[in-house]
Design a protein around this motif. Structure first.
Motif, PDB file in Angstrom:
ATOM      1  N   SER A 170       4.199   1.178  -7.461  1.00 42.33           N
ATOM      2  CA  SER A 170       4.806   0.167  -6.746  1.00 42.33           C
ATOM      3  C   SER A 170       4.089  -1.060  -6.235  1.00 42.33           C
ATOM      4  CB  SER A 170       5.531   0.786  -5.174  1.00 42.33           C
ATOM      5  OG  SER A 170       4.146   1.474  -4.507  1.00 42.33           O
ATOM      6  N   THR A 171       2.459  -0.661  -6.455  1.00 42.91           N
ATOM      7  CA  THR A 171       1.547  -1.508  -6.263  1.00 42.91           C
ATOM      8  C   THR A 171       0.722  -1.470  -7.371  1.00 42.91           C
ATOM      9  OG1 THR A 171       0.167  -0.301  -5.071  1.00 42.91           O
ATOM     10  CG2 THR A 171       1.875  -1.378  -3.650  1.00 42.91           C
ATOM     11  N   GLN A 196      -2.778  -5.780  -2.970  1.00 42.04           N
ATOM     12  CA  GLN A 196      -1.792  -6.722  -2.914  1.00 42.04           C
ATOM     13  C   GLN A 196      -2.324  -8.323  -3.310  1.00 42.04           C
ATOM     14  OE1 GLN A 196      -0.186  -7.629   0.707  1.00 42.04           O
ATOM     15  NE2 GLN A 196       2.083  -8.322   0.107  1.00 42.04           N
ATOM     16  N   PRO A 200       4.523  -2.268 -10.592  1.00 39.23           N
ATOM     17  CA  PRO A 200       4.325  -3.163  -9.376  1.00 39.23           C
ATOM     18  C   PRO A 200       5.169  -4.196  -9.341  1.00 39.23           C
ATOM     19  CG  PRO A 200       2.016  -2.719 -10.412  1.00 39.23           C
ATOM     20  CD  PRO A 200       3.102  -1.965 -11.440  1.00 39.23           C
ATOM     21  N   LEU A 242      -3.332  -1.105  -8.283  1.00 35.21           N
ATOM     22  CA  LEU A 242      -4.340  -0.158  -7.835  1.00 35.21           C
ATOM     23  C   LEU A 242      -5.650  -0.664  -8.352  1.00 35.21           C
ATOM     24  CD1 LEU A 242      -2.661   3.309  -8.644  1.00 35.21           C
ATOM     25  CD2 LEU A 242      -2.540   2.095  -6.535  1.00 35.21           C
ATOM     26  N   GLY A 245       0.336   1.020 -10.548  1.00 36.59           N
ATOM     27  CA  GLY A 245       0.937   2.166  -9.838  1.00 36.59           C
ATOM     28  C   GLY A 245       2.403   1.977  -9.833  1.00 36.59           C
ATOM     29  N   LYS A 301      -6.816   2.472  -4.949  1.00 37.84           N
ATOM     30  CA  LYS A 301      -6.183   2.092  -4.011  1.00 37.84           C
ATOM     31  C   LYS A 301      -5.370   0.860  -4.030  1.00 37.84           C
ATOM     32  CE  LYS A 301     -10.193   3.721  -1.533  1.00 37.84           C
ATOM     33  NZ  LYS A 301     -11.431   3.486  -0.325  1.00 37.84           N
ATOM     34  N   PRO A 302      -4.322   0.886  -3.129  1.00 40.06           N
ATOM     35  CA  PRO A 302      -3.237  -0.193  -3.183  1.00 40.06           C
ATOM     36  C   PRO A 302      -4.052  -1.438  -3.285  1.00 40.06           C
ATOM     37  CG  PRO A 302      -2.412   1.501  -2.132  1.00 40.06           C
ATOM     38  CD  PRO A 302      -3.830   1.822  -2.244  1.00 40.06           C
TER      39      PRO A 302
END
Length: 620
Positions: A32-33, A42, A251, A35, A30, A39-40
């Motif tokens: 910034s993150t 971490q 990310p 996926l 993604g 869905k994100p």
């Protein structure tokens, strides 16, 4: 009945297919993150290496990872362990990387795979197999066709093991790293792209990424692929750096964060402040960044696989066998104070209703007060078949990767002056007629010794040890071992060399005798000098089995075999003074231990402790 049976069978097939389909995931980048299934995700990852951990404990270490709050394991793959000889692959035992990854999946852990095949990792030659150096003109980490052929052959074989385990095929490998900190070595983008092509050819069709230190990223990243950063833990700086080389987006992955450090022989035990590390981890997780702690669990660098550092400013520095790393999980797999501090931080970031599993119990430990070493095998009484050449041959030209080589030549006349070894790699004990006259150590830039002989026809002996090939930096390509150039006496080259190989792939085949034997036929002497190198063997039984630590204080320098396992090296200078013995490698009856010592002799006993000693220095 047949129709009913067929219907049931069909139902099983359809159900199994549906479960398999349900188990498949998507993994993508993604802005910034990461996926996962859109869905994100971490990544809270910790590094572990299957070859550094006894296979019997892989699952236990994974359970500890889950208990600390990790959802991912980062792992290197060591080429020199997987292909010890050209074309001969070993994916068995502790080298079974596919099974290591499958166990991670069973324990609910994702994997970030780092097969490079250059790994650094304080590992011999950075993971490259020694036999590449048999071609003295080959350049690793380059477009050299000979190197690329060997590299490609290996990755294609590795791909057969690991491609089916990618998330793109229903497995748990989320992404794969190409090269490793390449910016510390070069900036050839064509070479980097060749890496990418080889990985794709091997079926590694998921997300690819590179990793580099902050200042190295411009040289080491591959445009169009995710650049990740090592050794930086300030969220704003991480984001700015990755944005700069990834089209202004994430990310954001700290591919190596160091809550600890490795040890080198002759320097104090390294470590870090657990409270400060926990604070940094909290900041990173709060900012939404993904992270891989190097190491979560270091384990042990067994056998002769330790590497060494060297730079234009720093001398040659070999690393210890203990890879404890001051990590959250210690060398034997037990949680430390750092583990619990990190667990508390990660717990703060769990979603509502989520809980961490309980921390598994520590492994029991034992101490063994007195193991009798009843037999010895003096090295110079076990010389084997010689190799005879006018000039000394390096290890590679002798077709030997690791261990020791004894170089001997005869001084026809009495001699006095400076004996010098040109390009000694790496540690040597020097003898005249079987009596040691000195030690030469590459770490200390020692390559010469004064001799004074009054007799003719004396034999010079030089026992040379590979103390670990360089694993990082500009000298990576200059890694041939042994006497790599010549030996001179008063600037005149010595010729007529007789060489004896001691690779120590096993300690069987040596001729043993009672440890207090004083007269034997041997190498130019009939009297055993207790200072001379020898193997010392003993057996012992146990009532209880547990992890333990061989106490090597009182010994000199060498290695230990236990029940066929090369446990690793010891050296009296420290900081490591013990060798970890996993309970899984012990048995209740007839344990066999063999200790090789090249500096001290006449050993008759050895004991173990119920704890490690990793920070005790001795005078050299």
């Amino acid at each position: 009945m047949k129709r009913i049976g067929f219907t049931i069978l069909l139902l099983f097939i359809v159900t199994g297919f549906c479960i398999a389909q349900k188990a498949r995931h998507t993994f993508a980048l993604g802005d910034s993150t990461f996926l996962l299934d859109g869905k994100p995700l971490q990544l809270i990852s910790g590094e572990m290496h299957c070859t550094r951990i006894p296979r019997e404990y892989w699952r236990a270490r994974m359970k500890m990872a889950k208990a600390m709050g990790l959802n991912t394991i980062g792992t290197y793959v060591f080429w020199n362990a997987q292909e010890p000889e050209p074309g001969k692959y070993d994916f068995s035992g502790n080298n079974d990387i596919a099974e290591f990854i499958r166990i991670a999946k069973e324990e609910g852990l994702w994997v970030v795979l780092r097969p490079s095949p250059y790994v650094c990792a304080e590992w011999e030659f950075g993971g490259y197999p020694w036999w590449l150096l048999k071609n003295k003109t080959m350049k690793v980490r380059s477009q050299d066709p000979a190197f690329l052929k060997a590299y490609r052959d290996y990755i294609l074989h590795l791909g057969k093991q690991l491609a089916p385990l990618l998330v793109t095929h229903g497995g748990n490998i989320l992404m794969v790293q190409i090269e490793n900190e390449y910016g510390s070595y070069g900036d050839d983008k064509t070479y980097l792209d060749i890496n990418r092509k080889i990985f794709r050819e091997a079926g590694l069709d998921g997300v690819l990424f590179t990793c580099d230190g902050p200042s190295q990223m411009p040289r080491g990243y591959l445009p169009g692929y995710l650049p990740c950063v090592n050794g930086l833990d300030k969220p704003a700086e991480v984001k700015a750096l990755i944005n700069k080389y990834h089209d202004g987006k994430g990310p954001y992955y700290i591919s190596e964060w160091y809550p600890g450090w490795f040890d080198s022989w002759g320097t104090p035990h390294a470590g870090s402040n657990a409270n400060e590390d926990a604070k940094k981890l909290d900041e990173v997780l709060s900012a939404g960044l993904s992270i891989n702690m190097y190491m979560f669990h270091g384990g042990t660098t067994r056998g002769f696989m330790n590497g060494a550092n060297m730079s234009t400013h720093d001398p040659y520095s070999p690393q210890t066998s203990s890879y404890d790393y001051d990590a959250p999980l210690d060398e034997s797999g037990n949680p430390t104070a750092k583990f619990y501090k990190f667990r508390a931080v990660i717990e703060k970031h769990l979603a509502t209703g989520e809980h961490l599993p309980p921390v598994p119990a520590k492994m029991p430990t034992i101490s063994i007060n007195d193991i009798k070493l009843s037999e010895s095998a003096p090295l110079f009484a076990n010389l084997g078949s010689p190799v005879i050449e006018q000039h000394p041959l390096c290890f590679e030209d002798l077709n030997q990767g690791y261990g020791f080589v004894l170089y001997t030549t005869t001084l026809r006349d009495a001699a006095k002056g400076l004996l010098k070894i040109d390009q000694l790699r790496d540690y040597a004990t020097v003898y005249i007629n079987g009596k040691r006259i000195g030690v030469l150590d590459r770490r200390l830039k020692q390559d010469s010794i004064e001799i004074d002989t009054t007799k003719s026809n004396l034999v010079i002996g030089i026992l040379v040890e590979n103390n670990g090939r360089i694993n990082y930096g500009p000298y990576l390509t200059d890694n041939r071992q042994g006497i790599t150039e010549k030996v001179t006496l008063n600037n005149k080259e010595l010729t007529g060399w007789i060489m004896f190989k001691f690779p120590f792939t096993t300690v069987s085949g040596f001729k043993y005798m009672p440890v207090n034997t004083t007269v034997i036929p041997g190498w130019h002497t009939t009297v055993i000098n207790p200072e001379n190198p020898a193997l010392y063997k003993g057996t012992f039984d146990l009532t209880n089995i547990g992890d333990t630590y061989l106490d090597m204080r009182g010994f000199g320098k060498g290695f230990v075999f236990l029940n066929g396992h090369n446990l690793g090296k010891y050296w009296y200078i420290g900081p490591q003074q013990t060798i970890y013995v996993p309970a899984a490698w012990l048995r209740k009856s007839h344990n066999e231990i063999v200790v090789f010592d090249e500096l001290k002799g006449n050993h008759q006993h050895i004991s173990t402790l119920d704890h490690p000693v990793l920070n005790e220095m001795a005078k050299e």
